[in-house]
Write an enzyme that holds these catalytic residues in place. Structure first.
Site, mmCIF file in Angstrom:
data_model
loop_
_atom_site.group_PDB
_atom_site.id
_atom_site.type_symbol
_atom_site.label_atom_id
_atom_site.label_comp_id
_atom_site.label_asym_id
_atom_site.label_seq_id
_atom_site.Cartn_x
_atom_site.Cartn_y
_atom_site.Cartn_z
ATOM 1 C CE LYS A 105 -4.593 0.448 0.171
ATOM 2 N NZ LYS A 105 -5.625 -0.637 -0.283
ATOM 3 N N GLY A 221 -21.099 0.719 -3.864
ATOM 4 C CA GLY A 221 -22.818 0.669 -3.376
ATOM 5 C C GLY A 221 -23.483 0.396 -4.611
HETATM 6 P P1 NAD Z 1 -16.861 6.161 -3.004
HETATM 7 O O1 NAD Z 1 -16.116 7.458 -2.533
HETATM 8 O O2 NAD Z 1 -17.443 6.055 -4.697
HETATM 9 O O3 NAD Z 1 -18.207 5.584 -2.389
HETATM 10 C C1 NAD Z 1 -18.447 6.013 -0.966
HETATM 11 C C2 NAD Z 1 -19.933 6.303 -0.801
HETATM 12 O O4 NAD Z 1 -20.089 6.397 0.836
HETATM 13 C C3 NAD Z 1 -20.349 7.799 -0.961
HETATM 14 O O5 NAD Z 1 -21.476 7.629 -1.788
HETATM 15 C C4 NAD Z 1 -20.421 8.420 -0.056
HETATM 16 O O6 NAD Z 1 -21.253 9.577 -0.072
HETATM 17 C C5 NAD Z 1 -21.007 7.483 0.995
HETATM 18 N N1 NAD Z 1 -20.451 7.913 2.604
HETATM 19 C C6 NAD Z 1 -19.684 8.472 2.961
HETATM 20 N N2 NAD Z 1 -19.912 8.803 4.302
HETATM 21 C C7 NAD Z 1 -20.969 8.286 4.496
HETATM 22 C C8 NAD Z 1 -21.653 7.813 5.739
HETATM 23 N N3 NAD Z 1 -21.421 8.475 7.060
HETATM 24 N N4 NAD Z 1 -22.847 6.934 5.782
HETATM 25 C C9 NAD Z 1 -23.192 6.609 4.449
HETATM 26 N N5 NAD Z 1 -22.535 7.057 3.581
HETATM 27 C C10 NAD Z 1 -21.365 7.476 3.423
HETATM 28 O O7 NAD Z 1 -15.986 4.723 -2.867
HETATM 29 P P2 NAD Z 1 -16.022 3.508 -3.133
HETATM 30 O O8 NAD Z 1 -14.971 3.028 -4.241
HETATM 31 O O9 NAD Z 1 -17.460 3.146 -3.524
HETATM 32 O O10 NAD Z 1 -15.496 2.450 -1.972
HETATM 33 C C11 NAD Z 1 -16.503 2.343 -0.719
HETATM 34 C C12 NAD Z 1 -15.572 1.259 0.078
HETATM 35 O O11 NAD Z 1 -15.274 0.206 -0.539
HETATM 36 C C13 NAD Z 1 -14.326 2.018 0.759
HETATM 37 O O12 NAD Z 1 -14.013 1.465 2.075
HETATM 38 C C14 NAD Z 1 -13.457 1.417 0.085
HETATM 39 O O13 NAD Z 1 -12.251 1.229 0.593
HETATM 40 C C15 NAD Z 1 -13.971 0.016 -0.313
HETATM 41 N N6 NAD Z 1 -13.491 -0.754 -1.178
HETATM 42 C C16 NAD Z 1 -13.504 -0.291 -2.700
HETATM 43 C C17 NAD Z 1 -13.042 -0.926 -3.880
HETATM 44 C C18 NAD Z 1 -13.153 -0.434 -5.023
HETATM 45 O O14 NAD Z 1 -12.776 -1.121 -6.162
HETATM 46 N N7 NAD Z 1 -14.083 0.572 -5.613
HETATM 47 C C19 NAD Z 1 -12.148 -1.887 -3.681
HETATM 48 C C20 NAD Z 1 -12.143 -2.465 -2.359
HETATM 49 C C21 NAD Z 1 -12.587 -1.908 -1.330
#
Ligand code: NAD
Length: 415
Positions: A105, A221
């Site tokens: 990382k 999501g």
């Molecule tokens: P993103 O920034 O696209 O989405 C995050 C969402 O969470 C946003 O819609 C934001 O408004 C919402 N959010 C923030 N605070 C919040 C709260 N208190 N309550 C409810 N919603 C809230 O990020 P992402 O890429 O979708 O990643 C989301 C999670 O998944 C992170 O923990 C990330 O580390 C993990 N993840 C993502 C990937 C990937 O490929 N995108 C891979 C592994 C893990």
């Protein structure tokens, strides 16, 4: 909410897995610390002509099973311990899905929201100039993470290739497809998570056509909402949230319309037919499946007792605190832990590396099929460990991952 140091939590998880595996002291010490930590500073010329010095890291946690693999974050709260913890979790994650990779990382301590596009490009290129000698297709392969994206990877790859005077696209993954990226990367994390839910529903006899809720309606999501219907053939999405609030409809939302609405308006709030609810109550709804897809520590000892979902699929990294984990386990809630549930992203990143090495690219359906095979197999291996060791799924996933890495270290004669 519990406050703790992520790296201490990560080390504690290793100890627990090591105890079950009867690992010797030297192996435990080896696995409890990163193999290599690079801490550096580098200058970036800002648009106003001034130079700012940025502090940065790249950590290669363990490379016994293959080159280090993991994202680069641009975040103001980055510390050496958060990067160590995340690099360690990448090590167990790649091992759980049985990829020939280690874990790593990186991060730059910065607030990307205060930087212009040109400054972000200078920052990305400056980071690579400082670490080019430590990364490579066979040593360490970065990817995007918080506040970095395919464009960041494109700049980084270009800088790296300029330094090397060679075409080396496989040194970064999640690149734009036009320059060596793969089909199927955008929805890979959510797809992997939904595949594990599908398998869990079969084993636990949970109805996939039942209600589900999603905390965090961003990349992961939104894709999970669409794929839940596509891969499970049904399901009623009754609640979603983003940073601005949460919404509820007991009759279920049209997921496709909701995604379009979120993309158009920037939020899920006021979607037609919805009723606003609190962030907390979304997590406590009576649903079959809950997808935490936002931030760390969403489920803590403060709310774990109120969680009613039968399955919690952790698309987010670290959404459940260690205290909450124990509570959920006692309540009989099946948690699909982050190192398994969110492993689809790194799995397709691995497919991207393979395609870049061959310079031959697969169709989307081939990527989907291979991802499905990997995640299905990994889910069942972890579930076997749940039964064999009589432990909760997070510990079982750690046992599977740590055992594979320990074995590789032993075979190499490191311990
Ligand atoms: P993103 O920034 O696209 O989405 C995050 C969402 O969470 C946003 O819609 C934001 O408004 C919402 N959010 C923030 N605070 C919040 C709260 N208190 N309550 C409810 N919603 C809230 O990020 P992402 O890429 O979708 O990643 C989301 C999670 O998944 C992170 O923990 C990330 O580390 C993990 N993840 C993502 C990937 C990937 O490929 N995108 C891979 C592994 C893990």
């Amino acid at each position: 909410m519990e406050s703790y140091n992520s790296f201490k939590v990560a080390q504690q998880q290793i100890l627990e897995a090591a105890k079950i595996l009867n690992l010797d002291e030297a192996t435990i010490e080896l696995l409890s610390w990163p193999q290599k930590e690079i801490k550096f500073t580098f200058p970036v010329k800002l648009d106003n002509g001034k130079v700012k010095i940025f502090h940065a890291y790249r950590i290669q946690y363990n490379t016994a099973r293959g080159p280090a693999k993991g994202g680069i974050r641009f975040h103001p709260d980055e510390t050496v311990d958060t990067i160590r913890a995340l690099a360690g979790w990448m090590t167990w994650k790649t091992a759980v899905v049985d990829l020939p990779l280690g874990g790593g990382k990186g991060g730059v301590v910065c607030n990307p929201k205060l930087l212009s596009e040109r400054e972000l490009e200078n920052l990305s290129r400056g980071y690579i100039r400082a670490i080019a000698q430590f990364i490579g297709v066979d040593t360490d392969i970065p990817a995007p993470d918080v506040y970095t994206n395919p464009q960041t990877m494109a700049w980084m790859m270009d800088e790296y290739e300029t330094i090397l005077h060679a075409h080396q696209p496989g040194v970064f993954t999640d690149k734009p497809q036009q320059i060596g990226g793969t089909e199927g990367r955008r929805d890979a994390t959510a797809r992997g998570g939904v595949i594990t839910v599908r398998e869990a529903c079969k084993i636990l006899d949970v109805d996939p056509a039942g209600k589900f809720a999603i905390q965090g309606f961003g990349n992961a999501g939104q894709r999970a909402a669409l794929l839940h219907h596509e891969l499970l053939g049904a399901g009623k999405l009754i609640a979603v949230s983003d940073s601005r609030g949460a919404i509820y409809n007991p009759d279920g939302f049209d997921s496709t319309e909701l995604v379009q609405y979120k993309l158009k308006t920037g939020s899920v709030l006021n979607f037609h037919g919805s009723k606003p609810i609190s962030h907390e109550s979304l997590l406590e709804l009576d649903v079959n499946i809950l997808y935490p897809a936002a931030l760390e520590n969403a489920i803590s000892s403060a709310n774990a007792n109120n969680i009613k979902a039968k399955i919690v699929c952790e698309l987010a990294n670290g959404p459940t605190t260690p205290e909450a984990d124990l509570i959920l386990s006692k309540k009989g809630i099946h948690v699909i832990p982050d190192i398994l549930a969110s492993a689809g992203g790194v799995t397709v990143s691995y497919f991207e590396m393979v395609q870049d090495k061959y310079s031959y690219f697969w169709d989307e359906d081939v990527v989907h099929k291979r991802l499905d095979q990997k995640l299905t197999k990994a889910y069942h291996r972890v579930y076997e460990a749940v039964k064999e060791k009589n432990v909760h799924p997070r510990l079982a996933a750690m046992v599977v991952g740590v055992a594979r890495v320990a074995e590789a270290c032993k075979l190499r004669g490191w311990v």
